[in-house]
Design a protein around this motif. Structure first.
Motif, short mmCIF file in Angstrom:
data_model
loop_
_atom_site.label_atom_id
_atom_site.label_comp_id
_atom_site.label_asym_id
_atom_site.label_seq_id
_atom_site.Cartn_x
_atom_site.Cartn_y
_atom_site.Cartn_z
N SER A 12 -33.15 -6.64 -20.33
CA SER A 12 -32.16 -6.50 -19.28
C SER A 12 -32.84 -5.99 -18.01
O SER A 12 -33.86 -5.33 -18.07
CB SER A 12 -31.05 -5.52 -19.72
OG SER A 12 -31.59 -4.25 -19.94
N ALA A 13 -32.24 -6.31 -16.89
CA ALA A 13 -32.83 -5.91 -15.61
C ALA A 13 -32.64 -4.41 -15.41
O ALA A 13 -31.57 -3.88 -15.65
CB ALA A 13 -32.16 -6.68 -14.48
N PRO A 14 -33.69 -3.71 -14.97
CA PRO A 14 -33.54 -2.27 -14.70
C PRO A 14 -32.68 -2.05 -13.46
O PRO A 14 -32.49 -2.94 -12.64
CB PRO A 14 -34.98 -1.81 -14.48
CG PRO A 14 -35.73 -3.02 -14.09
CD PRO A 14 -35.04 -4.18 -14.74
N SER A 15 -32.18 -0.84 -13.34
CA SER A 15 -31.29 -0.50 -12.23
C SER A 15 -32.01 -0.41 -10.89
O SER A 15 -31.39 -0.61 -9.85
CB SER A 15 -30.61 0.84 -12.52
OG SER A 15 -29.91 0.77 -13.73
N PHE A 16 -33.30 -0.08 -10.91
CA PHE A 16 -34.08 0.12 -9.69
C PHE A 16 -35.43 -0.55 -9.83
O PHE A 16 -35.86 -0.89 -10.93
CB PHE A 16 -34.29 1.62 -9.43
CG PHE A 16 -33.01 2.37 -9.22
CD1 PHE A 16 -32.41 2.40 -7.98
CD2 PHE A 16 -32.41 3.04 -10.27
CE1 PHE A 16 -31.22 3.08 -7.79
CE2 PHE A 16 -31.22 3.73 -10.09
CZ PHE A 16 -30.63 3.75 -8.85
N ALA A 17 -36.13 -0.68 -8.72
CA ALA A 17 -37.50 -1.17 -8.77
C ALA A 17 -38.33 -0.22 -9.64
O ALA A 17 -38.09 0.98 -9.68
CB ALA A 17 -38.08 -1.24 -7.36
N VAL A 18 -39.29 -0.79 -10.33
CA VAL A 18 -40.15 -0.03 -11.23
C VAL A 18 -41.55 0.02 -10.63
O VAL A 18 -42.08 -1.00 -10.18
CB VAL A 18 -40.18 -0.70 -12.63
CG1 VAL A 18 -41.13 0.02 -13.56
CG2 VAL A 18 -38.78 -0.77 -13.22
N VAL A 19 -42.16 1.22 -10.62
CA VAL A 19 -43.51 1.35 -10.08
C VAL A 19 -44.51 0.79 -11.10
O VAL A 19 -44.18 0.57 -12.26
CB VAL A 19 -43.84 2.82 -9.73
CG1 VAL A 19 -42.91 3.33 -8.64
CG2 VAL A 19 -43.79 3.72 -10.95
N TYR A 26 -39.54 8.07 -11.70
CA TYR A 26 -38.55 8.77 -12.52
C TYR A 26 -38.36 8.05 -13.86
O TYR A 26 -38.29 6.82 -13.90
CB TYR A 26 -37.21 8.82 -11.81
CG TYR A 26 -37.15 9.73 -10.61
CD1 TYR A 26 -37.77 10.98 -10.60
CD2 TYR A 26 -36.43 9.36 -9.49
CE1 TYR A 26 -37.69 11.82 -9.51
CE2 TYR A 26 -36.34 10.19 -8.39
CZ TYR A 26 -36.97 11.41 -8.40
OH TYR A 26 -36.87 12.24 -7.32
N GLN A 27 -38.23 8.83 -14.91
CA GLN A 27 -38.01 8.28 -16.24
C GLN A 27 -36.71 7.45 -16.22
O GLN A 27 -35.65 7.94 -15.87
CB GLN A 27 -37.90 9.40 -17.27
CG GLN A 27 -37.75 8.92 -18.68
CD GLN A 27 -37.59 10.09 -19.63
OE1 GLN A 27 -36.69 10.89 -19.47
NE2 GLN A 27 -38.50 10.15 -20.60
N ARG A 28 -36.84 6.21 -16.61
CA ARG A 28 -35.72 5.27 -16.50
C ARG A 28 -34.50 5.71 -17.29
O ARG A 28 -33.37 5.67 -16.79
CB ARG A 28 -36.16 3.88 -16.93
CG ARG A 28 -37.20 3.27 -16.02
CD ARG A 28 -37.33 1.82 -16.32
NE ARG A 28 -38.70 1.45 -16.61
CZ ARG A 28 -39.06 0.25 -17.00
NH1 ARG A 28 -38.18 -0.68 -17.19
NH2 ARG A 28 -40.33 -0.03 -17.21
N LEU A 61 -41.08 12.83 -14.45
CA LEU A 61 -41.95 11.81 -13.86
C LEU A 61 -42.80 11.20 -14.97
O LEU A 61 -43.41 11.93 -15.76
CB LEU A 61 -42.86 12.42 -12.79
CG LEU A 61 -42.16 12.90 -11.53
CD1 LEU A 61 -43.14 13.60 -10.61
CD2 LEU A 61 -41.48 11.75 -10.81
N VAL A 62 -42.80 9.88 -15.01
CA VAL A 62 -43.57 9.16 -16.03
C VAL A 62 -44.23 7.95 -15.38
O VAL A 62 -43.77 7.44 -14.36
CB VAL A 62 -42.67 8.69 -17.21
CG1 VAL A 62 -42.08 9.87 -17.94
CG2 VAL A 62 -41.57 7.75 -16.72
N ARG A 63 -45.29 7.49 -15.97
CA ARG A 63 -45.94 6.27 -15.48
C ARG A 63 -45.02 5.08 -15.73
O ARG A 63 -44.42 4.96 -16.78
CB ARG A 63 -47.27 6.07 -16.18
CG ARG A 63 -48.27 7.15 -15.84
CD ARG A 63 -49.68 6.79 -16.27
NE ARG A 63 -50.58 7.91 -16.09
CZ ARG A 63 -51.06 8.32 -14.92
NH1 ARG A 63 -50.72 7.70 -13.83
NH2 ARG A 63 -51.88 9.36 -14.86
N GLY A 64 -44.92 4.22 -14.73
CA GLY A 64 -44.10 3.02 -14.87
C GLY A 64 -42.60 3.29 -14.78
O GLY A 64 -41.81 2.46 -15.19
#
Length: 191
Positions: A12-19, A26-28, A61-64
């Motif tokens: 599913s598409a995430p709610s926000f852009a992902v780094v 921010y942890q999704r 805070l997490v990677r990705g």
């Protein structure tokens, strides 16, 4: 920089852009859970989450993770919506003059606090601990005073985005943050 692929493991598409996986965001799951609770509270007009709760939200805070700026911008919009609803409820219950009176009282308390001399507006940290840079906080304090006393332009977003470097014997963070929160409350109250 965001990943070009914007779907999570479930497809599913995430709610926000992902780094990117090298960057922290921010942890999704934490963001999605909090915003889901906020959406439910807003739609059901339930008690339990306020504009202040939205402002105080924090996420690991997490990677990705989610792009921090995108989430913070969304949280600002959600906070504004909650603040408008809270203002409407307070005006309906007590009248517009009571709402304005409370905002004036809050603004006067902020002005009274900031009338202290530069370098002495807030308590300081100990000699071996860090706090907010005094000169930077005093600069922001002057802007707040000019807004409250003289009507200079200042937005809630400008106050939300305020950040200070650290210094030994700086101002105590919790005191400065509390005053900035009170300033945001006044700004949202008079919109």
């Amino acid at each position: 920089m965001t990943d070009s692929v914007r779907s999570d493991a479930a497809g599913s598409a995430p709610s926000f852009a992902v780094v990117t996986r090298r960057e922290k965001g921010y942890q999704r799951a934490a963001v999605d859970t909090f915003l889901g609770r906020a959406r439910s509270a807003f739609e059901d007009e339930a008690e339990g989450i306020s504009a202040a709760d939205i402002r105080a939200a924090s996420f690991p805070l997490v990677r990705g993770g989610y792009d921090i700026a995108a989430v913070d911008a969304a949280l600002a919009r959600v906070e504004d919506a909650f603040a408008q609803r809270e203002r409407a409820a307070a005006v309906a219950a007590a009248g517009g003059s009571a709402w304005v009176g409370r905002a004036r009282t809050d603004a006067q308390m902020i002005l009274d606090h900031l009338s202290r001399p530069e370098g002495h507006r807030f308590a300081r940290t100990g000699p071996l601990t860090f706090g907010y840079r005094v000169d930077e906080v005093d600069h922001v304090a002057k802007r707040i005073v000019r807004f409250l006393r003289d009507g200079d332009a200042l937005s809630a977003e400008q106050v939300r985005q305020t950040a200070f470097r650290m210094q030994r014997r700086g101002y105590r963070e919790e005191q400065v943050d509390a005053l900035l929160d009170a300033t945001i409350d006044v700004l949202l109250a008079i919109r």
